[in-house]
Design a protein around this motif. Structure first.
Motif, PDB file in Angstrom:
ATOM      1  N   ILE A  11       0.837  -1.207   0.000  1.00 30.82           N
ATOM      2  CA  ILE A  11       0.000   0.000   0.000  1.00 30.82           C
ATOM      3  C   ILE A  11       0.868   1.252   0.000  1.00 30.82           C
ATOM      4  CG2 ILE A  11      -1.627   1.352   1.394  1.00 30.82           C
ATOM      5  CD1 ILE A  11      -2.856  -1.421   2.214  1.00 30.82           C
ATOM      6  N   PHE A  12       1.916   1.256   0.823  1.00 34.97           N
ATOM      7  CA  PHE A  12       2.810   2.414   0.902  1.00 34.97           C
ATOM      8  C   PHE A  12       3.457   2.684  -0.453  1.00 34.97           C
ATOM      9  CE2 PHE A  12       7.012   4.306   1.782  1.00 34.97           C
ATOM     10  CZ  PHE A  12       6.622   5.443   2.470  1.00 34.97           C
ATOM     11  N   LEU A  13       4.060   1.657  -1.055  1.00 36.34           N
ATOM     12  CA  LEU A  13       4.742   1.851  -2.337  1.00 36.34           C
ATOM     13  C   LEU A  13       3.765   2.198  -3.450  1.00 36.34           C
ATOM     14  CD1 LEU A  13       7.378  -1.015  -2.142  1.00 36.34           C
ATOM     15  CD2 LEU A  13       7.793   1.444  -1.945  1.00 36.34           C
ATOM     16  N   SER A  14       2.592   1.564  -3.461  1.00 32.22           N
ATOM     17  CA  SER A  14       1.573   1.892  -4.462  1.00 32.22           C
ATOM     18  C   SER A  14       1.125   3.341  -4.333  1.00 32.22           C
ATOM     19  CB  SER A  14       0.366   0.964  -4.325  1.00 32.22           C
ATOM     20  OG  SER A  14       0.725  -0.372  -4.539  1.00 32.22           O
TER      21      SER A  14
ATOM     22  N   ALA B  11       9.544   0.767  -9.966  1.00 31.25           N
ATOM     23  CA  ALA B  11      10.549  -0.304  -9.921  1.00 31.25           C
ATOM     24  C   ALA B  11      10.624  -0.904  -8.519  1.00 31.25           C
ATOM     25  CB  ALA B  11      11.916   0.228 -10.343  1.00 31.25           C
ATOM     26  N   ALA B  12      10.625  -0.051  -7.497  1.00 36.85           N
ATOM     27  CA  ALA B  12      10.663  -0.544  -6.113  1.00 36.85           C
ATOM     28  C   ALA B  12       9.426  -1.381  -5.807  1.00 36.85           C
ATOM     29  CB  ALA B  12      10.777   0.623  -5.135  1.00 36.85           C
ATOM     30  N   LEU B  13       8.265  -0.947  -6.275  1.00 39.01           N
ATOM     31  CA  LEU B  13       7.021  -1.700  -6.066  1.00 39.01           C
ATOM     32  C   LEU B  13       7.074  -3.045  -6.784  1.00 39.01           C
ATOM     33  CD1 LEU B  13       4.073  -1.990  -5.091  1.00 39.01           C
ATOM     34  CD2 LEU B  13       3.388  -0.677  -7.122  1.00 39.01           C
ATOM     35  N   ALA B  14       7.541  -3.058  -8.014  1.00 39.84           N
ATOM     36  CA  ALA B  14       7.625  -4.309  -8.773  1.00 39.84           C
ATOM     37  C   ALA B  14       8.558  -5.306  -8.078  1.00 39.84           C
ATOM     38  CB  ALA B  14       8.101  -4.031 -10.195  1.00 39.84           C
TER      39      ALA B  14
END
Length: 137
Positions: free
Chosen positions: A100-103, A123-126
């Motif tokens: 949720i944070f990264l999204s 990229a970090a989320l993926a």
């Protein structure tokens, strides 16, 4: 092992982004208005909440707070991925909170700023999602 690397790399990206943002907040020129008159005015104009807080102080403060939040995420999730992986692996809450944070970062950066931060956090989320998926198997 691969899932740990993916999750820790995701955390490292966010930590680095937060560190660079904090440096830029206090020492760089990228977060300053391109119009020097606007910056001068921001330094003079108080916010409605307090006559002691100028728009410039709020701008610097909000950017520093954002940086610290990014750095905290990177340190906590990096630590968990490297040193306490079973805790992270078994916690649906931590994986959900990270997702949720990264999204949210991706959506906010995409909507309110330029494309580079959105790409970095995508990229970090993926990496985070790939690591979380592999950890759950």
């Amino acid at each position: 092992m691969i899932s740990q690397c993916l999750l820790s790399t995701s955390a490292a990206i966010v930590l680095l982004a937060g560190t660079l943002h904090l440096h830029g907040t206090f020492f760089g020129s990228d977060l300053r208005p391109s119009d020097p008159l606007l910056e001068a005015r921001m330094r003079q104009v108080a916010m409605n909440v307090s006559d002691k807080t100028t728009m410039w102080k709020a701008w610097i403060g909000f950017n520093a707070i954002l940086s610290l939040g990014l750095m905290l995420f990177g340190v906590v999730y990096g630590y968990l991925a490297i040193f306490r992986f079973p805790v992270l692996q078994q916690s649906g809450f931590l994986i959900s909170a990270g997702t949720i944070f990264l999204s949210s970062l991706v959506l906010l950066w995409k909507h309110y700023t330029f494309s580079l931060p959105s790409l970095v956090f995508t990229a970090a989320l993926a990496l985070f999602l790939a690591g979380a998926l592999m950890a759950s198997v």
